[in-house]
Design an enzyme around this catalytic site. Sequence first.
Site, short mmCIF file in Angstrom:
data_model
loop_
_atom_site.label_atom_id
_atom_site.label_comp_id
_atom_site.label_asym_id
_atom_site.label_seq_id
_atom_site.Cartn_x
_atom_site.Cartn_y
_atom_site.Cartn_z
N GLU A 159 -65.94 -73.75 71.47
CA GLU A 159 -65.06 -73.78 72.65
C GLU A 159 -63.66 -73.23 72.36
O GLU A 159 -63.13 -72.47 73.16
CB GLU A 159 -64.93 -75.21 73.19
CG GLU A 159 -66.17 -75.76 73.87
CD GLU A 159 -66.57 -75.01 75.15
OE1 GLU A 159 -67.61 -75.33 75.72
OE2 GLU A 159 -65.86 -74.07 75.57
N SER B 103 -62.17 -67.67 78.26
CA SER B 103 -62.37 -67.69 79.72
C SER B 103 -61.14 -68.22 80.45
O SER B 103 -61.16 -68.37 81.67
CB SER B 103 -63.59 -68.56 80.07
OG SER B 103 -63.38 -69.89 79.59
N HIS C 86 -66.80 -69.70 83.33
CA HIS C 86 -66.56 -70.22 81.97
C HIS C 86 -67.81 -69.99 81.11
O HIS C 86 -67.72 -69.46 80.00
CB HIS C 86 -66.24 -71.71 81.99
CG HIS C 86 -66.32 -72.34 80.63
ND1 HIS C 86 -65.29 -72.33 79.72
CD2 HIS C 86 -67.36 -72.97 80.00
CE1 HIS C 86 -65.67 -72.94 78.60
NE2 HIS C 86 -66.92 -73.33 78.74
N HIS D 18 -69.09 -68.05 77.08
CA HIS D 18 -70.11 -68.37 76.06
C HIS D 18 -71.15 -67.27 75.82
O HIS D 18 -71.62 -67.11 74.70
CB HIS D 18 -70.87 -69.63 76.48
CG HIS D 18 -70.11 -70.89 76.28
ND1 HIS D 18 -69.85 -71.43 75.04
CD2 HIS D 18 -69.54 -71.74 77.17
CE1 HIS D 18 -69.17 -72.56 75.18
NE2 HIS D 18 -68.96 -72.76 76.45
N1 HBI Z 1 -73.48 -79.54 79.10
N2 HBI Z 1 -73.95 -77.80 80.57
C1 HBI Z 1 -73.29 -78.26 79.47
N3 HBI Z 1 -72.47 -77.45 78.79
C2 HBI Z 1 -71.81 -77.88 77.68
O1 HBI Z 1 -71.07 -77.11 77.03
C3 HBI Z 1 -72.00 -79.21 77.25
C4 HBI Z 1 -72.87 -80.03 78.00
N4 HBI Z 1 -73.05 -81.32 77.60
C5 HBI Z 1 -72.45 -81.88 76.44
C6 HBI Z 1 -71.51 -80.95 75.76
N5 HBI Z 1 -71.35 -79.69 76.13
C7 HBI Z 1 -70.65 -81.45 74.63
O2 HBI Z 1 -70.74 -82.84 74.49
C8 HBI Z 1 -71.00 -80.81 73.32
O3 HBI Z 1 -69.98 -81.12 72.44
C9 HBI Z 1 -72.27 -81.35 72.80
FE FE Z 2 -68.05 -74.40 77.32
#
Ligand code: HBI
Ligand code: FE
Length: 283
Positions: free
Chosen positions: A182, A201, A136, A141
């Site tokens: 996303e 993804s 993913h 990303h």
């Molecule tokens: N942590 N590793 C990781 N990847 C993310 O996409 C991610 C996260 N923590 C919080 C988060 N996304 C979401 O709360 C975002 O909306 C900030």
């Molecule tokens: Fe993501």
Amino acid sequence: MATEPVVYGASDRPPRGDYSRAGADYTCEQDYAQYTDTDHDTYRRLYERQEALLPGLACDEFIAALPSLGVKSRIPHFEDINERLRKATGWEIVTVPGLIPEVPFFTLLANRKFPVTDWIRTPEEFDYIVEPDVFHDLFGHVPLLFNPVFADFVQRYGQGGLKAHEQGVCEQLSRLYWYTIEFGLIAQADGLRAYGAGILSSSGELTYAVTSAEPQRIKLDLKRVMRTRYKIDTYQQTYFVIDSIDDLLSQTAPDFTPLYDAIKGKPDFVANASLPSDSIYIE
Ligand code: HBI
Ligand code: FE
């Protein structure tokens, strides 16, 4: 040492990943020795299936950038990707054990570091996994981080996140992440395409988000997005559509404080709400 990680929404399972190996900023080394032949084969099969689906469904910028991920037949060494990514946009991917709390997450993005989970789903989870795994994060990303305009947007999102945390509006801002980075859609001259990582993804949601008559598709409106709840374990009922990545960057350039003030105290919208003020995207 890292404390308990955050997980999207209410998850009935403890978060996966070994957080004991993460530092205070939640990053760790990519544990390349952990990967079995099955893991590499899972990555190869996921990549091949998804790559075949992209024409007509993924946006041009994503398709152009995907080869920058490099090797397809096994899980890549993150450092190999970083050599190219640093040159392209000054970003680098850092390894994390999984989802991390919002302030460390925002801090990494604000410093042009994208957190990439290094474990991969099991073959039994081939079609769906709730939490982001290496496929993913890498396939979804990382390619668009090679696009200079999108790379600037993601860094701005991280900087905005740190401000949002100060103002206690992280939930509203996380909806912007959800409905763009996303699950965002883009209206190209030759039709609707996906640019969101969660769509790109996913084998099922890529076709659904771009072609199904079921979900509603609304032109991106920041205040509307910030008030709209999302679901983490089903296809989206609402997608938001941008005209271009340049448009996304310019719409989100001004400070968000006036937006937060404008929606303060106003009720949220459920994920499938339909409002008379919505500008519906029609192909
Ligand atoms: N942590 N590793 C990781 N990847 C993310 O996409 C991610 C996260 N923590 C919080 C988060 N996304 C979401 O709360 C975002 O909306 C900030
Ligand atoms: Fe993501």
